[in-house]
Design a protein around this motif. Structure first.
Motif, PDB file in Angstrom:
ATOM      1  N   SER A  92      37.151  33.415  45.607  1.00 39.41           N
ATOM      2  CA  SER A  92      36.912  34.371  44.421  1.00 39.41           C
ATOM      3  C   SER A  92      38.322  35.231  43.960  1.00 39.41           C
ATOM      4  O   SER A  92      38.699  35.287  42.925  1.00 39.41           O
ATOM      5  CB  SER A  92      35.989  35.504  44.485  1.00 39.41           C
ATOM      6  OG  SER A  92      34.647  34.934  44.968  1.00 39.41           O
ATOM      7  N   LEU A  94      40.910  32.739  42.278  1.00 37.91           N
ATOM      8  CA  LEU A  94      40.456  32.629  40.706  1.00 37.91           C
ATOM      9  C   LEU A  94      40.781  33.935  40.020  1.00 37.91           C
ATOM     10  O   LEU A  94      40.948  33.699  38.912  1.00 37.91           O
ATOM     11  CB  LEU A  94      38.834  32.378  40.717  1.00 37.91           C
ATOM     12  CG  LEU A  94      38.565  30.808  41.279  1.00 37.91           C
ATOM     13  CD1 LEU A  94      36.999  30.545  41.242  1.00 37.91           C
ATOM     14  CD2 LEU A  94      39.059  29.735  40.534  1.00 37.91           C
ATOM     15  N   THR A  95      40.539  34.969  40.527  1.00 41.07           N
ATOM     16  CA  THR A  95      40.776  36.327  40.028  1.00 41.07           C
ATOM     17  C   THR A  95      42.458  36.556  39.854  1.00 41.07           C
ATOM     18  O   THR A  95      42.773  36.695  38.670  1.00 41.07           O
ATOM     19  CB  THR A  95      40.327  37.490  41.015  1.00 41.07           C
ATOM     20  OG1 THR A  95      39.137  37.362  41.289  1.00 41.07           O
ATOM     21  CG2 THR A  95      40.992  38.743  40.250  1.00 41.07           C
ATOM     22  N   GLY A 133      43.049  33.700  37.092  1.00 39.57           N
ATOM     23  CA  GLY A 133      42.478  34.100  35.615  1.00 39.57           C
ATOM     24  C   GLY A 133      43.189  35.282  35.037  1.00 39.57           C
ATOM     25  O   GLY A 133      43.367  35.427  33.703  1.00 39.57           O
ATOM     26  N   LEU A 137      36.856  39.118  39.050  1.00 36.56           N
ATOM     27  CA  LEU A 137      36.811  37.405  38.853  1.00 36.56           C
ATOM     28  C   LEU A 137      36.064  37.456  37.612  1.00 36.56           C
ATOM     29  O   LEU A 137      36.536  36.343  36.879  1.00 36.56           O
ATOM     30  CB  LEU A 137      36.112  37.198  39.928  1.00 36.56           C
ATOM     31  CG  LEU A 137      35.699  35.679  39.909  1.00 36.56           C
ATOM     32  CD1 LEU A 137      36.719  34.573  39.570  1.00 36.56           C
ATOM     33  CD2 LEU A 137      34.649  35.095  40.891  1.00 36.56           C
TER      34      LEU A 137
END
Length: 318
Positions: free
Chosen positions: A32, A35-36, A39, A283
């Motif tokens: 997570s 990906l945070t 992103g 996230l």
């Protein structure tokens, strides 16, 4: 600010009563967090690189993404260390810094920036002809600066009284991060002032901003209901839906974390809400804004297409 009678280290218990769960959470939180970072960094880069995204909405969204990066980084690396190994200690100084940063970024996001973004959406839908005149670049910078200043002031006001509390000798914080409610529960002294201060801060950073957001969306709903065009309906809903989903996720997790009762079962539940607040919302925010935003997706495809084309041309030239 430092309480000299305080222990040198704290023990962040987290989910230590469930060792098997900790290993699973380590994997989930690691993925997570990665990906945070990807992103939110992607949203910032897209907003900077594409001139068509140089608008108030994406200016605030870039601020929001940067805030999420800072917010989650203030606690997740320490959390991963504690989830992986038996060591659960954090120094008093480390806990103090974490508390200050967590309050600073959490308040900035919760109190003002989401409210400012709701104002931007309100003007976009309800005052479209005057939108560009009202929300000009200088005002955007001022509103963003106000958001950060309010968060800083709240952290400066609330952090020192919390750290001055006399803490129990066992030094066990029943949480995975140094937060005000957990540190208040750890104190053996009179915490009335701190509880009143926390209640007042909750009204200031939760109730008032959420009320302003609801008022803004009430006005937006009335404006949308007066629209006869199906195209205009979809455009208005597309403009506001992502922000509304983010607001719902953020405020529901914060309220569930901070307004739990004092019984042990509720406190254990609040740790999962706090985990979602610290890891899940940073996230989901970029995913919601990218997956539901045609302009961001179009910009991403265009930049990726240029990258692929440049690689192909280089390959042909070679």
């Amino acid at each position: 600010m430092v309480n000299h009678s305080s222990p040198v280290d704290f023990f962040l218990l987290g989910f230590s009563e469930h060792p098997g769960l900790e290993r699973n959470l380590f994997v989930v939180v690691s993925i997570s967090y990665l990906l945070t970072l990807v992103g939110n960094t992607l949203i910032i880069l897209l907003s900077m690189l594409d001139p068509r995204l140089h608008s108030p909405m994406y200016f605030f969204l870039s601020n929001f993404s940067f805030l999420d990066l800072c917010f989650t980084t203030s606690c997740v690396p320490q959390m991963l260390v504690h989830l992986w190994g038996p060591g659960k200690t954090i120094s008093f100084l480390g806990c103090s810094v974490q508390l200050f940063i967590f309050l600073f970024f959490g308040t900035t996001e919760c109190c003002v920036l989401l409210t400012v973004m709701a104002l931007d959406r309100y003007l976009s839908v309800c005052q479209p002809l005057h939108y560009a005149t009202i929300i000009h670049p200088r005002l955007c910078r001022q509103l963003a600066a106000m958001s950060w200043i309010v968060g800083l002031v709240e952290s400066v006001v609330q952090t020192p009284p919390t750290l001055r509390l006399p803490f129990c000798r066992h030094r066990r914080v029943d949480d995975f991060v140094c937060e005000v409610p957990a540190l208040i529960r750890l104190s053996y002294g009179d915490t009335t002032y701190n509880e009143i201060q926390m209640a007042a801060a909750s009204v200031f950073i939760l109730v008032v901003p959420l009320s302003l957001i609801l008022v803004s969306y009430g006005a937006i709903a009335r404006a949308v209901l007066r629209i006869n065009s199906a195209v205009a309906w979809r455009k208005a809903l597309g403009t506001c839906s992502s922000h509304l989903i983010v607001v719902t996720l953020f405020y529901s997790s914060v309220i569930a974390d901070y307004f739990q009762s004092k019984n042990p079962y509720a406190q254990k539940r609040s740790k999962f809400f706090g985990l979602f607040y610290a890891v899940g919302t940073p996230l989901l925010n970029p995913l919601i804004y990218t997956l539901r935003n045609k302009e961001v997706k179009r910009t991403l495809r265009r930049l990726l297409g240029k990258h692929v084309d440049s690689r192909d041309s280089q390959g042909r030239a070679a």
